[in-house]
Structures are given as structure tokens and as C-alpha cells.
Design an enzyme around this catalytic site. Structure first.
Site, mmCIF file in Angstrom:
data_model
loop_
_atom_site.group_PDB
_atom_site.id
_atom_site.type_symbol
_atom_site.label_atom_id
_atom_site.label_comp_id
_atom_site.label_asym_id
_atom_site.label_seq_id
_atom_site.Cartn_x
_atom_site.Cartn_y
_atom_site.Cartn_z
ATOM 1 N N TRP A 67 0.832 -1.211 0.000
ATOM 2 C CA TRP A 67 0.000 0.000 0.000
ATOM 3 C C TRP A 67 0.864 1.257 0.000
ATOM 4 C CZ3 TRP A 67 -5.213 1.496 0.354
ATOM 5 C CH2 TRP A 67 -5.456 2.787 0.820
ATOM 6 N N ASN A 69 0.232 5.682 0.244
ATOM 7 C CA ASN A 69 -0.561 6.899 0.148
ATOM 8 C C ASN A 69 0.344 8.121 0.280
ATOM 9 O OD1 ASN A 69 -1.208 5.680 3.025
ATOM 10 N ND2 ASN A 69 -1.697 7.825 3.302
ATOM 11 N N ASP A 70 0.085 9.058 1.152
ATOM 12 C CA ASP A 70 0.684 10.395 1.125
ATOM 13 C C ASP A 70 2.182 10.445 0.832
ATOM 14 O OD1 ASP A 70 -1.811 10.613 2.229
ATOM 15 O OD2 ASP A 70 -1.179 11.684 4.011
ATOM 16 N N GLN A 86 3.790 7.235 2.725
ATOM 17 C CA GLN A 86 3.073 6.350 3.618
ATOM 18 C C GLN A 86 2.949 4.978 2.955
ATOM 19 O OE1 GLN A 86 1.239 7.531 7.040
ATOM 20 N NE2 GLN A 86 3.361 7.995 6.539
ATOM 21 N N SER A 136 2.287 10.831 8.451
ATOM 22 C CA SER A 136 2.940 11.744 7.518
ATOM 23 C C SER A 136 3.805 12.798 8.191
ATOM 24 C CB SER A 136 1.892 12.433 6.642
ATOM 25 O OG SER A 136 1.396 11.545 5.682
ATOM 26 N N ARG A 194 -1.551 16.464 13.461
ATOM 27 C CA ARG A 194 -0.673 15.630 12.648
ATOM 28 C C ARG A 194 -0.109 16.359 11.425
ATOM 29 N NH1 ARG A 194 -5.733 13.073 12.627
ATOM 30 N NH2 ARG A 194 -6.981 13.270 10.728
#
Length: 533
Positions: A67, A69-70, A86, A136, A194
Site C-alpha cells: 500500500w 498513500n501520502d 506512507q 505523515s 498531525r
């Protein structure tokens, strides 16, 4: 950073025991390196399977498997661009977050490096049923070291989110700081705490952190004289009440004589990215917005982050997907990709434009079409090309001489039908799986329609052009195996979308509706596929 559905979070401070910190550090580092080794082995074990998937992209950054992401920690360090992200190495679904890592010398050809961060601290790792991990953050260079700042998150812990850091001499092996550098939110009623973004201004370090309160997204400002000891300055910027109830991934930077704040707002009526242009008052710790806009009007653009390179360019990369998107099929061994790298510039009328970096021209392969002497496309006339999925199409249109009411750009499937191989039920033939892009003269609008694009999410997305676009229309379209990115008028407007047509090739067609379209220039290239090493 992760977009999560949550109620108002109670984020309080916690004191961390410093006793025997130095004696524990060696064993904790050993545990971290063992966790990284296991993660890297999992990534490599899934890479061959992921590489066979027909929706894998040919010239975009992806994880070898697992996986993604960001984007995190974007930085130009010792002659290389670093892109962290990520990452869950053990499956094509979201799990405890690690940091993946890739480097490039040209923002186009990426080479993977070992997994950089693993959740091993008590404030990073929790139950597999809840969100946790090294979320992140950002990167800076300090005294020759590459320094990562990130949010450590554990669902249900008090505090749930703290800010911590890790350092590296070589940009590959990272040593975590013994304790979080910010041990909890300054506000016990905050909604999230965050995604720290750190930068230096006049010999002082600054950090913005995403948060929210009372239904308004906000960015919190911290300051440090030495990168370790941080003091809370206050709320540097806040939603006007219409800009979401929590701001993820804030990024604050100078550009074109102004300051720009980029955020990813949660719960903002379909808007998932936002920029504000204004002035930054460091003495008061406040950003004063003067105007705002959307970076990308497409459905698959989130968590944008920027970096400054050695040429003084402000480079942006975002996650080319979206929370809530339909997972095409689990078991593919990978998920997620990054947008093409884009250079941010301020337009003459004070808006933010994002343009493909010039290095992308080096990916052009065979030139399929070159019309430098113009083309008058008549109503009912079609221009059609059969292409591989990876191509770039450019066109400059003279609107002052154009009488058409509409330009249609149709991208449909061609060649081999992949539906049997993918065991996907679909009622459409590959040639009926069409992504439609329209320029509408009367509305001065670009429309992207992926309702019939394949097996992915449907939707129609629009981008309204400014008055300055009345006489000129420049289009630059990048197509890849499962994505399109359309840049309008040098990135003044952008639409990014994932598409999943069940075909091994593409049919590109352009049509004029209601009159003649006058093309000054039109060019078309295949894009050389890149094997990310």
C-alpha cells in the site's frame, strides 16, 4: 497523515520517561532495524506479482508492492530528490504505517531505497484493528544530516498523536530520536494533531501541524532555535467556516513575493485540496490570507507536499488517489501512486499554477503526430490515433479564430480485452469504455467525465477557466496505464484522475462540435515506460 473518520479527538499532553533513555537507545535501534528488514523482505516478495498487474503505471512513482498513500519528506538532499511515502509493506490495503523511500536525480526516473521507518515505539504501534504507525511528515537538512519529522499515531492512546523525528547521515539508515519532540497537542479539544511540515526562516526553525476545532480546520505553528526544542506559537491560520473541519498535510512556503498555504481539508463539500495566498507575519505568528483556490480539480489528488530544489524551483507531488475510492480489486499486491512532479508558479493575476516539470520531456518516445503549421478541425471531422496507454498529447488552440461550441477529447480502450484475465464482470466492450474530456466555449469550462471510463469510480468533474482564457487554450494531457493528468493553460487549471479501462491500448479521438476549431500546434508522443529500480 491519514484521512480518518473520527469524532472530536481528545489530545492531551503526556510526559515521557527519560530515565535510562541512552542505555535503551541501542536496543531500540536494533529492534527498528529488524522491523525494517522484515518489511523490506515483504516488499521484495510481492514485487514480481505487483509488476504483472495491467493497471501498474509506466512512468509514475509507485511502491514496488504493498500500500502507498501520502508523499512524505520531499527534499533535495546531496544531489538527489528524495520522496518518502506512507506505506504498508505487507499488503495492498491500509495497515500500520511505515515510510517507503525512493530517490531520483531528475524527478522522473526513480530508484527505490529500503523502507525508511517502521512503527516500533509504544507511541507508534497499537492494535492492528486501529490506526497506528509512523504517519505523515516532512524532511529538512541540518548540519549535513537528513532529518525526518513525522506524526506518531496510535488510536485510543493518550495522547493519540505526537510529533517525533529521525536522523540520517547517508539518507538511507535513520535513527529515531529517543522521545517525541512535541509530546501532545496544546489543545485538549482538538480534532487531529498531525502532519508536521518543517522549514527554516532567518535562522529559526518553524513547523506547521494540521488540526481542527469547533468545525474549523486550522494550522498550528511551532518555533525552534535548534530543531529539537519546540515552542507553541499559536494558530497560524484557520478555516473561514467553509474550508473543512480539519486541515491535513499543511505546507506553508514563500513563492513569488507572497506566502502560500496548502492544506488537504476534511469534510469540505467535495473539495480535497486547497491553497491560500497571502502574507506571513512571523513576529505575530499569523498567516493573513488574501485569496484562495483549488490546486487540482480532478478526483484523485490529495496530501500534496512541496520542496525547494537546488534550482530554486518549488516542486509539488501529491497522492494520486483518494480516500473512499473504490478498490479495483484486492489481491493485486499493490495500491496507490504519486502524481507527476509539478513546478509551482504564481500567475500574473495572482493565482497558483502547477506545471509539469521540464524533465518529463525526456520521457518522450516516438512522435506520432506533429502539426506545427496549424489545423482547422471541421464539425463532423475526426482525428483518431491508436496508441499504447502511456502517451503525451499537446495542443494550442486559437480561440479568437475558433467558432466551435465544444471540443471533445475521447480516450477509449483499444487492442486486447483484459476483462477475462482480470475476472471482472462488465457490460461494456473495451471500445465503449471511454473517458470524455470537453472544452465548453459558452461556459468557458473544462469537463472530465469518467462515468464510462472502465471499472473504477464514476464521476463528472469541472474546472472553470478564468477570464484570461478567453482567447487562448493550451492543453497538455498525460496518459498512463490507469491515470490521466490534464494541464490547462500552463497549469492554471489541472484535473487528475485514475481510470481503469480493461484494454491494453488506447484510442485517442478529437472532435469539433458546432463550428471549426483552429489548432495552432498539435503534438503527440508515446511515453517510454520506465522500470523503477
Amino acid at each position: 497523515m491519514e484521512a480518518i473518520e473520527t469524532n472530536m479527538e481528545s489530545c492531551g499532553k503526556e510526559e515521557f520517561d527519560m530515565t535510562n533513555t541512552n542505555t535503551r537507545q541501542d536496543s531500540r535501534q536494533s529492534e527498528h532495524e529488524e522491523a525494517l528488514k522484515i518489511a523490506e523482505e515483504a516488499v521484495q516478495a510481492g514485487a514480481a506479482r505487483a509488476a504483472q498487474d495491467p493497471f501498474r503505471l509506466r512512468y509514475h512513482l509507485m511502491a514496488p508492492s504493498g500500500w502507498m498513500n501520502d508523499p512524505n519528506g520531499l527534499i533535495h538532499f546531496k544531489g538527489e530528490y528524495h520522496a518518502f511515502y506512507q506505506h504498508f509493506p505487507f499488503g495492498d490495503y491500509q495497515g500500520p504505517m511505515y515510510w517507503g523511500h525512493a530517490v531520483s536525480r531528475d524527478l522522473v526516473r526513480w530508484e527505490h531505497r529500503p523502507v525508511a521507518l517502521a512503527p516500533t515505539e509504544p507511541y507508534e504501534f497499537g492494535s492492528s484493528e486501529g490506526g497506528c504507525g509512523c504517519w505523515s511528515g516532512s524532511a529538512v537538512e541540518h548540519e549535513g544530516q537528513l532529518v525526518l519529522f513525522y506524526t506518531a499515531h496510535v488510536d485510543g492512546r493518550t495522547p493519540e498523536e505526537v510529533q517525533t523525528m529521525a536522523t540520517s547521515e547517508d539518507g538511507i539508515r535513520f535513527v529515531k530520536h529517543p522521545v517525541p519532540v512535541i509530546q501532545g497537542s496544546p489543545d485538549g479539544e482538538c480534532f487531529g494533531f498531525r502532519d508536521p511540515k518543517v522549514w527554516k526562516h532567518e535562522e529559526r526553525w518553524y513547523m506547521v501541524i494540521g488540526s481542527g476545532k469547533n468545525g474549523r480546520g486550522r494550522a498550528l505553528l511551532y518555533e525552534s532555535p535548534n530543531i529539537l526544542d519546540w515552542s507553541y506559537r499559536g494558530v497560524v491560520a484557520e478555516s473561514d467556516g467553509t474550508q473543512g473541519d480539519m486541515w491535513e498535510c499543511p505546507d506553508l512556503f514563500p513563492l513569488g513575493g507572497k506566502y502560500v498555504l496548502i492544506v488537504s481539508p476534511m469534510n469540505m463539500d467535495g473539495v480535497k485540496n486547497l491553497y491560500m495566498i497571502g502574507e506571513m507575519d512571523f513576529a505575530a505568528g499569523r498567516f493573513i490570507p488574501e485569496s484562495s483556490g483549488i490546486i487540482d480539480d480532478g478526483p484523485d489528488f490529495y496530501a500534496a507536499q512541496t520542496m525547494l530544489d537546488s534550482n530554486g524551483r518549488r516542486i509539488l507531488i501529491a497522492w494520486m488517489d483518494m480516500w473512499g475510492s473504490r478498490l479495483i480489486k484486492t489481491g493485486r499486491a499493490w495500491y496507490g501512486a504519486m502524481t507527476l512532479a509539478r513546478e509551482l508558479q504564481m500567475t500574473e493575476d495572482g493565482r497558483l499554477a502547477s506545471r509539469p516539470v521540464e524533465e518529463l520531456a525526456s520521457l518522450r518516445g516516438q512522435e506520432i503526430s506533429k502539426l506545427d503549421n496549424g489545423l482547422h478541425l471541421q464539425p463532423g471531422e475526426e482525428r483518431i490515433w491508436l496508441l499504447p496507454p502511456a502517451f503525451e498529447w499537446q495542443a494550442d488552440i486559437d480561440l479568437s479564430a475558433t467558432e466551435a461550441q465544444e471540443l471533445r477529447i475521447l480516450i477509449s480502450g483499444a487492442c486486447e480485452d483484459l476483462s477475462d484475465a482480470e475476472s471482472v464482470k462488465t457490460s461494456r466492450s473495451v471500445t465503449d469504455q471511454i473517458t470524455k474530456i470537453r472544452w465548453l466555449a459558452a461556459q468557458r469550462r473544462i469537463e472530465l467525465n469518467r462515468n464510462e471510463a472502465g471499472i473504477g469510480d464514476p464521476g463528472v468533474y469541472v474546472s472553470d477557466l478564468p477570464a484570461s482564457a478567453a482567447t487562448r487554450l493550451s492543453l497538455r494531457l498525460f496518459s498512463d496505464n490507469s491515470s490521466i493528468e490534464l494541464f490547462v493553460n500552463d497549469g492554471d487549471r489541472v484535473l487528475t484522475s485514475r481510470i481503469y479501462p480493461l484494454a491494453s491500448g488506447r484510442r485517442l479521438e478529437i472532435q469539433a462540435v458546432g463550428g471549426t476549431i483552429v489548432f495552432e500546434v498539435m503534438r503527440l508522443w508515446t511515453m517510454d515506460g520506465l522500470e523503477v529500480k
